[in-house]
Design a protein around this motif. Structure first.
Motif, mmCIF file in Angstrom:
data_model
loop_
_atom_site.group_PDB
_atom_site.id
_atom_site.type_symbol
_atom_site.label_atom_id
_atom_site.label_comp_id
_atom_site.label_asym_id
_atom_site.label_seq_id
_atom_site.Cartn_x
_atom_site.Cartn_y
_atom_site.Cartn_z
ATOM 1 N N SER A 47 15.954 3.912 30.921
ATOM 2 C CA SER A 47 16.775 3.582 32.091
ATOM 3 C C SER A 47 15.870 3.141 33.225
ATOM 4 N N GLN A 48 16.340 2.223 34.026
ATOM 5 C CA GLN A 48 15.584 1.749 35.175
ATOM 6 C C GLN A 48 16.532 1.201 36.219
ATOM 7 N N GLU A 49 16.064 1.195 37.453
ATOM 8 C CA GLU A 49 16.864 0.683 38.554
ATOM 9 C C GLU A 49 16.382 -0.708 38.936
ATOM 10 N N ARG A 50 17.324 -1.618 39.118
ATOM 11 C CA ARG A 50 16.982 -2.979 39.527
ATOM 12 C C ARG A 50 17.783 -3.349 40.767
ATOM 13 N N LEU A 51 17.173 -4.102 41.624
ATOM 14 C CA LEU A 51 17.851 -4.551 42.835
ATOM 15 C C LEU A 51 18.836 -5.662 42.486
ATOM 16 N N ASP A 52 20.079 -5.485 42.885
ATOM 17 C CA ASP A 52 21.098 -6.503 42.666
ATOM 18 C C ASP A 52 21.006 -7.508 43.812
#
Length: 315
Positions: free
Chosen positions: A280-285
């Protein structure tokens, strides 16, 4: 001895050593010039010599190789009875001044007289490269380069492999190889002095050089390409077809392996382990940010430019 002493290295700083290194071709450069180095291309070396790229620091293996040089030298003397004399000088060939040598030492051969001594360390994984009379190509070219500089008729090379295996070899002067080296190094040094790059290749260094040399295109400008462009276009298109073919083959194999694994994270067979792990990872929308907070988006957005390359049918 066909070498000239240019400067003492006994109290030379690292920065001074780098400055002198840029003035010529050293032993470790020889395999790069010949296009036989696994870690650096001729274009990268040319960029370093012409101050277009900072000198790449030696890695961990090279660092420990330098630290263990004295140990290898001492063990060579213990096993052979031959004393190794240090050479605290930077040498250059009398006729070809761009050919430099920074020797680990010299020793006396019973038949050939003064000979080069070179100390190396190697990973246990590279033990096969030192079997019987063989040694890595880059080191063979290095010591032949040193013989070209000094005029010596032979070289001893000693190596500590994996921290627990010691070997040494004697290599005779190879006039045919030295003639080839002098020619290739002369051609390369002409590129350095003229600031014209050597033939470009497929390395990242060539990509970087072209991107920096020609960063922007002139809108709507055109040029008639020479006939030599045709085989290059064919080479490019053939490679693209192969990349697409191999990409599909790779994806097919991956999909079938995933099907076999199902919900399992690790699969094994013989000496291979296949891992299909949940991540899992967070990406800027950025699209939503631009729509809902345009001022904030504009403040932190970075604008980059590049030139897109493509080959299409002429209209």
């Amino acid at each position: 001895m066909a070498a000239i002493i240019t400067v003492s290295t006994e109290h030379m700083s690292y920065e001074e050593w780098l400055a002198y290194r840029k003035k010529g071709i050293g032993g470790s450069d020889a395999s790069i010039v010949c296009g036989m180095n696994r870690y650096k291309s001729p274009v990268e070396l040319w960029m370093e010599k012409t101050d277009q790229r900072p000198y790449q620091e030696a890695g961990e293996a090279a660092y420990w190789g330098t630290q263990l040089e004295a140990l290898v030298r001492t063990e060579f003397t213990r096993r052979t009875g031959m004393e190794v004399n240090l050479v605290p000088y930077l040498l250059q060939n009398e006729e070809h001044s761009f050919m430099q040598a920074n020797l680990d030492g010299i020793c006396e051969h019973p038949k050939y007289g003064p000979c080069i001594f070179e100390a190396k360390t190697a990973s246990a994984y590279k033990c096969g490269e030192w079997e019987e009379d063989s040694l890595p190509d880059e080191y063979l070219l290095q010591i032949q380069h040193y013989m070209a500089v000094t005029g010596y008729r032979g070289a001893y090379i000693a190596v500590l492999i994996g921290g627990n295996t010691f070997r040494w070899k004697f290599v005779e002067r190879d006039e045919e190889l030295i003639t080839m080296l002098i020619q290739l190094e002369s051609d390369f040094w002409n590129h350095v002095e003229s600031s014209v790059p050597p033939p470009l290749d497929g390395t990242d260094a060539s990509v970087k050089f072209l991107a920096e040399r020609f960063p922007d295109s002139i809108p709507k400008s055109q040029i008639r390409l020479p006939d030599t462009a045709s085989p290059l276009i064919m080479q490019y298109e053939t490679a693209c077809e192969k990349v697409e073919q191999y990409t599909m083959q790779k994806q097919e194999a991956e999909n079938l392996l995933k099907q076999m694994m199902g919900e399992n994270e690790v699969g094994s067979i013989a000496s291979k382990r296949i891992i299909w792990k949940s991540m899992s990872q967070e990406r800027l929308d950025s699209k939503t940010l631009k729509a809902e907070h345009p001022v904030l988006y504009k403040k932190y957005a970075n604008k980059t430019s590049f030139r897109r390359f493509s080959v299409k049918e002429a209209v």
